[in-house]
Design an enzyme around this catalytic site. Structure first.
Site, short mmCIF file in Angstrom:
data_model
loop_
_atom_site.label_atom_id
_atom_site.label_comp_id
_atom_site.label_asym_id
_atom_site.label_seq_id
_atom_site.Cartn_x
_atom_site.Cartn_y
_atom_site.Cartn_z
N SER A 114 0.83 -1.21 0.00
CA SER A 114 0.00 0.00 0.00
C SER A 114 0.86 1.26 0.00
O SER A 114 0.52 2.26 -0.65
CB SER A 114 -0.97 0.00 1.18
OG SER A 114 -0.31 0.17 2.40
N ARG A 157 22.28 -15.00 2.43
CA ARG A 157 21.88 -13.61 2.24
C ARG A 157 22.71 -12.91 1.14
O ARG A 157 22.15 -12.23 0.28
CB ARG A 157 21.98 -12.87 3.58
CG ARG A 157 21.06 -11.70 3.72
CD ARG A 157 21.13 -11.11 5.11
NE ARG A 157 20.45 -11.90 6.11
CZ ARG A 157 19.15 -11.78 6.40
NH1 ARG A 157 18.40 -10.90 5.77
NH2 ARG A 157 18.61 -12.54 7.31
N ARG A 170 13.11 -7.93 4.59
CA ARG A 170 14.38 -8.63 4.71
C ARG A 170 15.43 -7.68 5.26
O ARG A 170 15.51 -6.52 4.82
CB ARG A 170 14.88 -9.14 3.34
CG ARG A 170 13.93 -10.05 2.61
CD ARG A 170 13.59 -11.31 3.37
NE ARG A 170 14.70 -12.20 3.60
CZ ARG A 170 14.63 -13.27 4.37
NH1 ARG A 170 13.50 -13.57 5.01
NH2 ARG A 170 15.68 -14.05 4.53
N HIS A 187 9.30 3.04 8.64
CA HIS A 187 9.22 2.13 9.79
C HIS A 187 8.04 2.56 10.65
O HIS A 187 7.88 3.75 10.93
CB HIS A 187 10.52 2.17 10.59
CG HIS A 187 10.52 1.21 11.74
ND1 HIS A 187 10.65 -0.16 11.58
CD2 HIS A 187 10.38 1.41 13.07
CE1 HIS A 187 10.59 -0.74 12.76
NE2 HIS A 187 10.43 0.19 13.68
N GLU A 202 1.35 6.89 7.33
CA GLU A 202 2.45 6.44 6.46
C GLU A 202 2.19 6.87 5.03
O GLU A 202 3.09 7.30 4.31
CB GLU A 202 2.58 4.91 6.51
CG GLU A 202 3.04 4.38 7.85
CD GLU A 202 3.30 2.88 7.82
OE1 GLU A 202 3.84 2.37 6.83
OE2 GLU A 202 2.94 2.20 8.81
#
Ligand code: GAR
Length: 195
Positions: A13, A64, A90, A108, A173
């Site tokens: 979103s 990774r 990740r 965040h 956000e």
């Protein structure tokens, strides 16, 4: 015109709001959406908006660094000026981050430096906080660290559940990230504080 790549892991979103904002006299345009999960709902949303979208499935790689090399190859092919992490779940290694440092943003769901990491809404409620919110920051080697470019605050109500608080923060956000990206793309790194 600045070229923006957006990294997602889920519904996307925030990616949609960022992409929708980059029109008209905006100094940037979306050039690529990448997900570490081929099933991320945001991939189809990006394609519907005419943005190239691809998955680099992290489960296909043994470690990774292998995953990040594939991610980096895809990014370099799109030559982005700015990378926006938008619900990208990740953890990135310092080496990867260093390559894009100063050009990579993250959103965040907390008022950093409070509540780095996961389950931020639950932790804010359980701590009895009166307010919560979201932060857009430059990505540095430390998780959920780096210079703050913007924050938006919301109140925590007595009856709040993780779901109601998540929804209230998400509304902010969707305003904060496009606001910060527009300023950042124009070369303005002065932090912006909403509400
Ligand atoms: C957003 O709330 C974002 O802040 C969070 O994931 C959600 C993604 O939603 N990001 C993190 O927790 C990163 N540590 P979206 O896919 O609908 O944009």
């Amino acid at each position: 015109m600045k070229r923006v790549a957006i990294l997602i892991s889920g519904g996307g979103s925030n990616m949609v709001k960022l992409a929708e904002s980059m029109t008209g006299d905006h100094p940037a345009r979306p050039v690529l959406v990448l997900s570490n999960d081929p099933k991320a709902g945001g991939l189809d949303k990006a394609r519907t908006m005419g943005i190239p979208a691809q998955a680099v499935d992290h489960r296909r790689f043994e470690d990774r660094p292998g995953f990040e090399t594939a991610l980096k190859d895809q990014l370099i092919a799109a030559s982005p000026d700015i990378i926006c992490l938008a619900g990208f779940m990740r953890v990135l290694t310092p080496g990867f981050v260093k390559h894009w440092q100063g050009r990579m943003l993250n959103i965040h769901p907390s008022l950093l430096p409070k509540y780095r990491g996961l389950h931020t809404h639950k932790r804010a409620i359980e701590s009895g906080d009166a307010e919560h919110g979201c932060t857009v920051h430059e990505v540095t080697a430390e998780l959920d660290d780096g210079p703050v470019l913007g924050q938006a605050r919301v109140p925590i109500m007595a009856k709040d559940t993780v779901q109601t608080l998540t929804a209230r923060v998400l509304v902010q956000e969707h305003i904060l990230y496009p606001t910060v990206l527009r300023r950042f793309a124009a070369g303005d790194r002065t932090p912006v504080f909403l509400s």
